[in-house]
Each structure stands twice: as C-alpha cells, then as structure tokens.
Design a protein around this motif. Structure first.
Motif, PDB file in Angstrom:
ATOM      1  N   GLY A  63      49.099  39.091  39.811  1.00 55.33           N
ATOM      2  CA  GLY A  63      49.727  37.775  39.717  1.00 55.33           C
ATOM      3  C   GLY A  63      48.800  36.673  39.240  1.00 55.33           C
ATOM      4  N   LYS A  64      47.520  36.962  39.084  1.00 54.32           N
ATOM      5  CA  LYS A  64      46.560  35.928  38.665  1.00 54.32           C
ATOM      6  C   LYS A  64      45.921  36.202  37.309  1.00 54.32           C
ATOM      7  CE  LYS A  64      45.351  34.027  43.173  1.00 54.32           C
ATOM      8  NZ  LYS A  64      44.240  33.627  44.081  1.00 54.32           N
ATOM      9  N   GLY A  65      45.622  37.483  37.037  1.00 55.39           N
ATOM     10  CA  GLY A  65      45.043  37.785  35.741  1.00 55.39           C
ATOM     11  C   GLY A  65      43.844  38.710  35.808  1.00 55.39           C
ATOM     12  N   TYR A  66      43.061  38.684  34.710  1.00 53.25           N
ATOM     13  CA  TYR A  66      41.916  39.579  34.558  1.00 53.25           C
ATOM     14  C   TYR A  66      40.609  38.784  34.582  1.00 53.25           C
ATOM     15  CZ  TYR A  66      45.353  43.083  33.141  1.00 53.25           C
ATOM     16  OH  TYR A  66      46.416  43.961  33.121  1.00 53.25           O
ATOM     17  N   TYR A  67      39.580  39.371  35.241  1.00 47.66           N
ATOM     18  CA  TYR A  67      38.306  38.673  35.424  1.00 47.66           C
ATOM     19  C   TYR A  67      37.133  39.614  35.095  1.00 47.66           C
ATOM     20  CZ  TYR A  67      41.215  35.357  37.968  1.00 47.66           C
ATOM     21  OH  TYR A  67      42.200  34.456  38.310  1.00 47.66           O
ATOM     22  N   VAL A  68      36.012  39.008  34.729  1.00 49.32           N
ATOM     23  CA  VAL A  68      34.810  39.791  34.434  1.00 49.32           C
ATOM     24  C   VAL A  68      34.221  40.311  35.742  1.00 49.32           C
ATOM     25  CG1 VAL A  68      32.481  39.758  33.449  1.00 49.32           C
ATOM     26  CG2 VAL A  68      34.323  38.453  32.345  1.00 49.32           C
TER      27      VAL A  68
ATOM     28  N   LYS B 256      37.459  34.160  33.932  1.00 46.75           N
ATOM     29  CA  LYS B 256      38.803  34.678  33.668  1.00 46.75           C
ATOM     30  C   LYS B 256      39.005  34.931  32.191  1.00 46.75           C
ATOM     31  CE  LYS B 256      43.697  33.794  34.657  1.00 46.75           C
ATOM     32  NZ  LYS B 256      44.685  32.860  35.253  1.00 46.75           N
ATOM     33  N   LEU B 257      39.638  36.066  31.869  1.00 44.18           N
ATOM     34  CA  LEU B 257      39.950  36.399  30.479  1.00 44.18           C
ATOM     35  C   LEU B 257      41.275  35.748  30.076  1.00 44.18           C
ATOM     36  CD1 LEU B 257      37.721  38.498  31.008  1.00 44.18           C
ATOM     37  CD2 LEU B 257      39.092  40.167  29.752  1.00 44.18           C
ATOM     38  N   PRO B 258      41.483  35.574  28.775  1.00 43.42           N
ATOM     39  CA  PRO B 258      42.787  35.079  28.323  1.00 43.42           C
ATOM     40  C   PRO B 258      43.887  36.024  28.802  1.00 43.42           C
ATOM     41  CG  PRO B 258      41.201  35.074  26.520  1.00 43.42           C
ATOM     42  CD  PRO B 258      40.557  35.812  27.659  1.00 43.42           C
ATOM     43  N   SER B 259      45.031  35.456  29.140  1.00 40.35           N
ATOM     44  CA  SER B 259      46.122  36.274  29.664  1.00 40.35           C
ATOM     45  C   SER B 259      46.662  37.216  28.587  1.00 40.35           C
ATOM     46  CB  SER B 259      47.249  35.389  30.178  1.00 40.35           C
ATOM     47  OG  SER B 259      47.912  34.768  29.089  1.00 40.35           O
ATOM     48  N   VAL B 260      47.329  38.257  29.044  1.00 40.88           N
ATOM     49  CA  VAL B 260      47.931  39.225  28.127  1.00 40.88           C
ATOM     50  C   VAL B 260      48.921  38.522  27.206  1.00 40.88           C
ATOM     51  CG1 VAL B 260      49.431  41.244  27.979  1.00 40.88           C
ATOM     52  CG2 VAL B 260      47.591  41.166  29.689  1.00 40.88           C
ATOM     53  N   ASN B 261      49.757  37.642  27.781  1.00 45.43           N
ATOM     54  CA  ASN B 261      50.748  36.938  26.960  1.00 45.43           C
ATOM     55  C   ASN B 261      50.094  36.026  25.930  1.00 45.43           C
ATOM     56  OD1 ASN B 261      52.977  38.097  28.171  1.00 45.43           O
ATOM     57  ND2 ASN B 261      53.190  36.488  29.714  1.00 45.43           N
ATOM     58  N   LYS B 262      49.028  35.349  26.329  1.00 42.98           N
ATOM     59  CA  LYS B 262      48.351  34.435  25.414  1.00 42.98           C
ATOM     60  C   LYS B 262      47.766  35.182  24.216  1.00 42.98           C
ATOM     61  CE  LYS B 262      44.754  30.916  25.053  1.00 42.98           C
ATOM     62  NZ  LYS B 262      43.684  30.158  25.745  1.00 42.98           N
ATOM     63  N   VAL B 263      47.094  36.295  24.488  1.00 42.94           N
ATOM     64  CA  VAL B 263      46.500  37.085  23.399  1.00 42.94           C
ATOM     65  C   VAL B 263      47.599  37.651  22.507  1.00 42.94           C
ATOM     66  CG1 VAL B 263      45.057  39.073  22.825  1.00 42.94           C
ATOM     67  CG2 VAL B 263      44.475  37.643  24.802  1.00 42.94           C
TER      68      VAL B 263
END
Length: 332
Positions: free
Chosen positions: A72-77, A36-43
């Motif tokens: 609803g979960k995020g971004y993944y490789v 999982k990549l860091p969330s948009v909000n976190k970055v």
C-alpha cells in the motif's frame, strides 16, 4: 536527473533498462538506503509501458535484495551494498602506439572500478556493426571510436543513448553524444599557423592524404591555411614514384609515408630541413631522434585517456576537445 531512463529504440528489453537504471542510480549515490522508488503507475504512464513490465523489473530487484515493498505504500531501496560493477565496451579502430597510450591511461585512471573489454573494428563497417550488435545490452557504458566510417552514426544510435561516449573523432551526426575528441580542422590550421615562419622558407606545401583512415578535417585545415596566405599547395593520395623537389614541405599523417619520403630523400641526396621540409602527425619517442628530429603535429593521447576515464567515473556528459600542438624540430 531522472532515476529511470528508457530508450524505446533500444534492443534491450524495457524491464532490463529499468533494472539497470536503478542499479546505476544507487551506484552513483543518487538513490540511498530507504529512498522511495517511483511508483509502478508513474513509471508506466511516463514511458507508456505496461504495469507488468515495471513490476517485472521491480520483482527482479526484490529477488536480488536491492529493493523491498511495503504493501500500500510502494517500493524502497533496501541495500546499496550489492555487487554492481560497470562493464565498459571499448571499441577502437586499430591497435597502435597512440591507441595503446589512450588505453593504458584510461585503465590506470579507472583504477579497477570497472570491467573493460576492448575490441577493434579495423576500419571495417561490417565488423563495426557486428561488434556493436553483439555488445548491445551487455554493458553499462559504450565507448566508440567511429573514425570516418560511413554509416557508423546510424549503428551507434541503436545503443542506449545515455550510455554512449565518442572517442577521438566526432561529427555532426554524433554531436548529441559526450566525447573526448580532436578538432582536426582547428589543429591542422593552428599548428601550421604556429609554424608559419618556418614554412615561409619553402615554396610549396604538400599534404599526403590517402583518405582511408585519416580525418577529412585535416584537409579542411590545410586548405584554410594555404588559401589564407596564398601558399602554393597540393594534396596527393600516395607518395609512390614521386620525386622530391627542393623547397617542398610534406605534411604526412601516415608513418609509412614518412619512411617513404625519408628513403626517397636519401636516394636524391637531399637534406631534410634544408632542401625540403617534413611535418609528421602524432609524436613518438623515435621522431625525436630520427634525422635529428621530425617536426610533428600531435595531441596528448595520455590526457585523452585520462579525460575519458574522469567523464565515466564522474558521470559527466561533456564534449571535450583534446589539445594539440606543433612540436618544431630539425625537419622544418
């Protein structure tokens, strides 16, 4: 180590820095498939940038099939098989036999694992600035040979800090960057110390130091040695119209001056290694045979190229002093 780095002062758009960071993290296997990549909000919060900037970066990675999103979960490789090739910007001062050894050893060690583009600034600060400005943002790594150019550090600092490596000469302004370099103060001092018994046969040491290309550390090491042992010494910028006196030892960084000194000794019927001495800088096969052998202070340029490639391939951030030594031959 952070997955994403952003240099605020870089001319590279921030979304492109995010894209490159993710690509590098995957290439270096710090990110694997389904991670999982860091969330948009976190970055966005971490780097004080807009969510739109982060979304732009993630959208580009999605279009290239590198990542995917789960609502609803995020971004993944998604894929680690994309065609990421390191592009390396290599900026040398000039092409000579020593730099060719570094370059050849570097390429062989890299073993086609990167595209390497080489450029030369020829000790011209305007050319140095132009080449770096044009390269900024177009490469994944920047290897710079700053020599003694005044103002070089400020120009180098416009590049992404984590992607810069310094080669051959470094200084206090560049101490934050990883490097493979020569310690010219130490190398000069310790080499003269090693040859002290030979040097003591002579009455005066003379350093021919034009100061245009040569590192000032040579002067510091020379003066340290002479002052410690109370040896008569002189520093000159040129050999033009000079007479060689018996008992002198010439330390000669420039091969052009080496030729001048040898030619002058012939015209004066002086014997090298007996009437006077020579210590040259940087060893070559020719110096092994000229005048029965010229003594040299020399680093291992092939090793320098190998160390640099290892640092790039293994993503090391070290400051390595390349070994130097005195090779004593008949001229001393």
């Amino acid at each position: 180590m952070r997955l994403i780095t952003i240099e605020k002062l870089s001319s590279i758009p921030k979304y492109k820095q995010i894209v490159l960071s993710i690509e590098v993290a995957i290439a270096e296997k710090r990110l694997k498939r389904a991670d999982k990549l860091p969330s948009v909000n976190k970055v966005s919060l971490e780097f004080s940038i807009s969510r739109d900037t982060v979304l732009l970066a993630y959208d580009e990675l999605k279009k290239r099939g590198i990542i995917y999103a789960i609502l609803g979960k995020g971004y993944y490789v998604k894929s680690v098989e994309f065609s990421f090739e390191q592009r390396i910007f290599l900026l040398f001062d000039e092409l000579n036999i020593f730099k060719e050894d570094i370059y050849t050893a570097f390429l062989e060690k890299m073993d086609n694992k990167a595209q390497v583009d080489i450029f030369f600034h020829h000790f011209n600060i305007d050319m140095f600035r132009k080449l770096i400005n044009e390269a900024n943002g177009n490469y994944s790594k920047y290897i710079i040979m700053p020599t003694n150019l005044v103002g070089a550090a400020a120009i180098i600092k416009t590049l992404p800090k984590n992607d810069v490596f310094i080669l051959d000469q470094t200084n206090n302004e560049l101490k934050e960057y990883p490097s493979v370099h020569q310690n010219f103060v130490k190398d000069m001092y310790e080499s003269l110390l090693k040859g002290k018994k030979n040097i003591e046969k002579y009455s005066k040491l003379i350093l021919i130091f034009p100061g245009f290309k040569e590192p000032i550390g040579m002067v510091e090491g020379f003066e340290k040695f002479c002052n410690q042992f109370f040896l008569a010494n002189e520093i000159i910028t040129s050999f033009d119209n000079r007479i060689i006196n018996k008992g002198e030892v010439f330390i000669i960084p420039s091969d052009r001056h080496l030729v001048d000194v040898i030619e002058k000794s012939k015209s004066q019927n002086l014997v090298i290694g007996s009437d006077f001495g020579i210590i040259s800088y940087n060893d070559t096969p020719l110096k092994k045979v000229v005048e029965n052998g010229i003594t040299t202070i020399s680093t291992n340029f092939i090793k320098m190229g190998n160390l640099l490639a290892e640092m790039i391939l293994e993503n090391k951030k070290e400051k390595l002093e390349n070994e130097s030594s005195l090779i004593v031959r008949s001229s001393l």
